[in-house]
Design a protein around this motif. Structure first.
Motif, PDB file in Angstrom:
ATOM      1  N   ALA A 139      -3.052  12.170  11.356  1.00 33.35           N
ATOM      2  CA  ALA A 139      -3.581  13.324  10.627  1.00 33.35           C
ATOM      3  C   ALA A 139      -2.895  13.499   9.277  1.00 33.35           C
ATOM      4  N   ILE A 140      -1.657  13.027   9.173  1.00 39.89           N
ATOM      5  CA  ILE A 140      -0.955  13.053   7.879  1.00 39.89           C
ATOM      6  C   ILE A 140      -1.773  12.294   6.846  1.00 39.89           C
ATOM      7  N   ILE A 141      -2.233  11.107   7.229  1.00 37.95           N
ATOM      8  CA  ILE A 141      -2.999  10.273   6.299  1.00 37.95           C
ATOM      9  C   ILE A 141      -4.330  10.926   5.978  1.00 37.95           C
ATOM     10  N   ASP A 142      -5.004  11.467   6.992  1.00 35.95           N
ATOM     11  CA  ASP A 142      -6.285  12.131   6.746  1.00 35.95           C
ATOM     12  C   ASP A 142      -6.125  13.265   5.736  1.00 35.95           C
ATOM     13  N   ARG A 143      -5.076  14.057   5.905  1.00 37.37           N
ATOM     14  CA  ARG A 143      -4.849  15.182   4.981  1.00 37.37           C
ATOM     15  C   ARG A 143      -4.606  14.683   3.563  1.00 37.37           C
ATOM     16  N   MET A 144      -3.771  13.656   3.418  1.00 36.57           N
ATOM     17  CA  MET A 144      -3.422  13.183   2.081  1.00 36.57           C
ATOM     18  C   MET A 144      -4.577  12.460   1.411  1.00 36.57           C
ATOM     19  N   VAL A 145      -5.406  11.795   2.182  1.00 34.11           N
ATOM     20  CA  VAL A 145      -6.615  11.171   1.611  1.00 34.11           C
ATOM     21  C   VAL A 145      -7.497  12.242   0.976  1.00 34.11           C
ATOM     22  N   ALA A 146      -7.702  13.343   1.698  1.00 33.56           N
ATOM     23  CA  ALA A 146      -8.544  14.423   1.174  1.00 33.56           C
ATOM     24  C   ALA A 146      -7.890  15.119  -0.018  1.00 33.56           C
ATOM     25  N   ARG A 147      -6.595  15.353   0.056  1.00 38.04           N
ATOM     26  CA  ARG A 147      -5.905  16.078  -1.010  1.00 38.04           C
ATOM     27  C   ARG A 147      -5.861  15.297  -2.315  1.00 38.04           C
ATOM     28  N   PRO A 157      -4.942   1.606  12.707  1.00 37.20           N
ATOM     29  CA  PRO A 157      -6.028   1.389  13.660  1.00 37.20           C
ATOM     30  C   PRO A 157      -5.744   2.089  14.981  1.00 37.20           C
ATOM     31  N   SER A 158      -6.821   2.423  15.704  1.00 37.11           N
ATOM     32  CA  SER A 158      -6.690   3.159  16.961  1.00 37.11           C
ATOM     33  C   SER A 158      -5.875   2.397  17.994  1.00 37.11           C
ATOM     34  N   THR A 159      -5.774   1.077  17.830  1.00 36.40           N
ATOM     35  CA  THR A 159      -4.979   0.266  18.756  1.00 36.40           C
ATOM     36  C   THR A 159      -3.483   0.430  18.540  1.00 36.40           C
ATOM     37  N   HIS A 160      -3.092   0.957  17.358  1.00 32.19           N
ATOM     38  CA  HIS A 160      -1.671   1.100  17.029  1.00 32.19           C
ATOM     39  C   HIS A 160      -1.419   2.453  16.366  1.00 32.19           C
ATOM     40  N   PRO A 161      -1.717   3.554  17.041  1.00 33.97           N
ATOM     41  CA  PRO A 161      -1.631   4.869  16.395  1.00 33.97           C
ATOM     42  C   PRO A 161      -0.225   5.265  15.968  1.00 33.97           C
ATOM     43  N   GLY A 162       0.799   4.743  16.619  1.00 35.79           N
ATOM     44  CA  GLY A 162       2.162   5.123  16.269  1.00 35.79           C
ATOM     45  C   GLY A 162       2.787   4.285  15.186  1.00 35.79           C
ATOM     46  N   TRP A 164       3.058   3.794  11.778  1.00 34.21           N
ATOM     47  CA  TRP A 164       2.759   4.342  10.461  1.00 34.21           C
ATOM     48  C   TRP A 164       2.673   3.269   9.388  1.00 34.21           C
ATOM     49  N   GLY A 165       3.406   2.161   9.557  1.00 36.72           N
ATOM     50  CA  GLY A 165       3.378   1.083   8.575  1.00 36.72           C
ATOM     51  C   GLY A 165       2.079   0.314   8.547  1.00 36.72           C
ATOM     52  N   TYR A 166       1.180   0.594   9.506  1.00 38.15           N
ATOM     53  CA  TYR A 166      -0.128  -0.065   9.533  1.00 38.15           C
ATOM     54  C   TYR A 166      -1.195   0.769   8.835  1.00 38.15           C
ATOM     55  N   THR A 167      -0.786   1.825   8.171  1.00 41.55           N
ATOM     56  CA  THR A 167      -1.707   2.589   7.318  1.00 41.55           C
ATOM     57  C   THR A 167      -2.287   1.654   6.261  1.00 41.55           C
ATOM     58  N   ALA A 168      -3.596   1.715   6.053  1.00 45.72           N
ATOM     59  CA  ALA A 168      -4.236   0.893   5.019  1.00 45.72           C
ATOM     60  C   ALA A 168      -4.029   1.538   3.657  1.00 45.72           C
ATOM     61  N   LEU A 169      -3.741   0.704   2.663  1.00 48.39           N
ATOM     62  CA  LEU A 169      -3.428   1.201   1.319  1.00 48.39           C
ATOM     63  C   LEU A 169      -3.808   0.141   0.296  1.00 48.39           C
ATOM     64  N   SER A 170      -4.225   0.564  -0.874  1.00 49.20           N
ATOM     65  CA  SER A 170      -4.545  -0.365  -1.967  1.00 49.20           C
ATOM     66  C   SER A 170      -3.636  -0.097  -3.154  1.00 49.20           C
ATOM     67  N   ALA A 171      -3.636  -1.033  -4.106  1.00 45.71           N
ATOM     68  CA  ALA A 171      -2.828  -0.852  -5.318  1.00 45.71           C
ATOM     69  C   ALA A 171      -3.336   0.318  -6.146  1.00 45.71           C
ATOM     70  N   ARG A 172      -4.664   0.463  -6.250  1.00 49.47           N
ATOM     71  CA  ARG A 172      -5.174   1.552  -7.088  1.00 49.47           C
ATOM     72  C   ARG A 172      -4.912   2.915  -6.445  1.00 49.47           C
ATOM     73  N   ASP A 173      -4.959   2.994  -5.101  1.00 48.09           N
ATOM     74  CA  ASP A 173      -4.611   4.253  -4.458  1.00 48.09           C
ATOM     75  C   ASP A 173      -3.127   4.564  -4.618  1.00 48.09           C
ATOM     76  N   THR A 174      -2.293   3.525  -4.631  1.00 42.09           N
ATOM     77  CA  THR A 174      -0.864   3.738  -4.860  1.00 42.09           C
ATOM     78  C   THR A 174      -0.630   4.345  -6.236  1.00 42.09           C
ATOM     79  N   VAL A 175      -1.370   3.879  -7.230  1.00 40.68           N
ATOM     80  CA  VAL A 175      -1.279   4.476  -8.565  1.00 40.68           C
ATOM     81  C   VAL A 175      -1.685   5.940  -8.518  1.00 40.68           C
ATOM     82  N   LYS A 176      -2.733   6.266  -7.763  1.00 38.96           N
ATOM     83  CA  LYS A 176      -3.160   7.667  -7.639  1.00 38.96           C
ATOM     84  C   LYS A 176      -2.054   8.536  -7.041  1.00 38.96           C
ATOM     85  N   ILE A 177      -1.355   7.989  -6.053  1.00 33.80           N
ATOM     86  CA  ILE A 177      -0.274   8.744  -5.419  1.00 33.80           C
ATOM     87  C   ILE A 177       0.802   9.084  -6.442  1.00 33.80           C
TER      88      ILE A 177
END
Length: 395
Positions: A139-147, A157-162, A164-177
């Motif tokens: 839910a942390i990721i869901d909130r930050m994606v929207a914000r 992925p649902s197979t590895h919910p715990g 956190w390092g498996y969060t999907a991320l791109s270079a352009r989204d990293t720039v947005k952060i």
């Protein structure tokens, strides 16, 4: 003090191979030559973004690259910038920003502030796992994606919910952060988070040397958040043996984010006034040693057009051996400052004579000064055919 070195024809075959390959790299460096190999291939299931400039992607490496100039408001580099990679520890930026959303850093409990400091400076995994657990995990990721309006970021992925390092991320989204952090977040949050990133420790809490990429390619000022996953040892401590978790060797469904190949990412801001935002996300062939990936990311980062960056003076040279120490003075009696990742490239500013070191059949009393470590290493471990490295000045 005299030195001697056995002719190449009499050396062990493995050492000869190391010297030949690394000496070739050094020769190219000294001659000002560059060789571009490999591809900036898109991660599976993504559409490559157009290149703004030609980053040099090492052979076998898959990369997503974005460099944003805050002064002009334009990208100077974009290669596969929409490609999704597993975030590794870069996601700790989102974990920290979520924790601080509508909250001043001064409002944090002392224990939580200590955890954030460790998570951002030393990339502490236990701290990240704590916040991941108590604040809702994916839910942390869901909130930050929207914000932040992120387009390529998704929870693990649902197979590895715990994981956190498996969060999907791109270079352009990293720039947005980073743009949010620099331009939209409250001043107290910006200064607190960036202040921690500016104090990034060379040795992470898990024993990995995390000053690759941005931290190794450019002089300060910079602030970095790095990421790594799938390696077995990362220097800094001679006994670092943090094995990758079994899930790191897996891939989810076809077209999903690659969870298999070793990942090494460098992200942050560079230059006076934090002029440039840099995001370099990479995947390496299975079995790649940490020192090689570290060096490959360094070469890639040094090839980028980063406005406002200052590049350190010196010559990049490969090393050989494992457990090689950097010491305060040119003698083995001096205190060790750190241990190098095996086979990593180092920046040498100058060299001088010191204690004679013997690693049969080699003997050498020349020592190299490494400005980024603030200490010396014996030239016996430099991948150079001569005891005194040609072209490097005497200290």
């Amino acid at each position: 003090m005299t030195t001697s070195r056995t002719p190449l024809t009499a050396r062990a075959a493995t050492r000869a191979g190391v010297l030949f390959g690394a000496a070739t790299t050094l020769l190219c460096t000294l001659m000002g030559a560059t060789a571009t190999a490999g591809t900036a291939g898109a991660a599976p299931g993504t559409t490559p973004s157009p290149s703004v400039a030609q980053a040099e992607i090492p052979a076998g490496v898959t990369a997503g690259v974005a460099v944003f100039d805050r002064q002009t408001g334009a990208f100077t580099e974009q290669v596969n910038s929409a490609g999704q990679f597993r975030s590794a520890s870069v996601v700790k930026l989102l974990i920290a920003l979520d924790l601080l959303w509508n909250r001043s850093p001064d409002a944090l409990a002392a224990a939580d502030r200590s955890r954030v400091d460790a998570m951002l400076r030393g990339s502490d995994d236990a701290a990240a796992s704590h916040f991941w657990s108590v604040n809702g995990s994916g839910a942390i990721i869901d909130r930050m994606v929207a914000r932040l309006g992120l387009t390529d970021t998704a929870r693990p992925p649902s197979t590895h919910p715990g994981f956190w390092g498996y969060t999907a991320l791109s270079a352009r989204d990293t720039v947005k952060i980073y743009r949010h952090l620099l331009d939209s977040s409250p001043t107290a949050v910006r200064d607190y988070v960036l202040g921690n990133l500016r104090q990034s420790t060379r040795c992470a809490t898990d024993g990995y040397d995390q000053h690759f990429g941005i931290a190794g390619s450019f002089d300060r000022p910079w602030a970095v958040k790095q990421g790594w996953s799938g390696f077995s040892s990362g220097g800094c401590t001679a006994t670092a043996t943090a094995a990758p978790r079994s899930a790191d060797r897996e891939r989810t469904a076809a077209g999903a984010v690659d969870l298999a190949r070793p990942a090494l990412h460098t992200t942050g801001v560079v230059g006076a006034g934090d002029r440039s935002i840099v995001a370099v996300l990479t995947l390496h062939p299975t079995g790649t040693a940490y020192g090689k990936a570290y060096s490959d990311v360094g070469r890639l980062t040094r090839s980028l057009n980063v406005p406002g960056a200052t590049r350190p003076a010196g010559t990049w040279i490969g090393t050989w051996g494992s457990g090689v120490r950097v010491r305060a003075e040119a003698t083995t009696a001096a205190a060790p400052l750190t241990t190098l990742p095996a086979g990593v490239e180092v920046l040498v500013r100058c060299q001088k004579r010191g204690q004679q070191v013997s690693v049969p059949p080699y003997v050498n009393d020349w020592w190299a000064y490494l400005p980024q470590y603030g200490g010396f290493m014996s030239n016996i471990y430099l991948s150079s055919p001569e005891n005194q490295v040609p072209g490097v000045p005497v200290c």
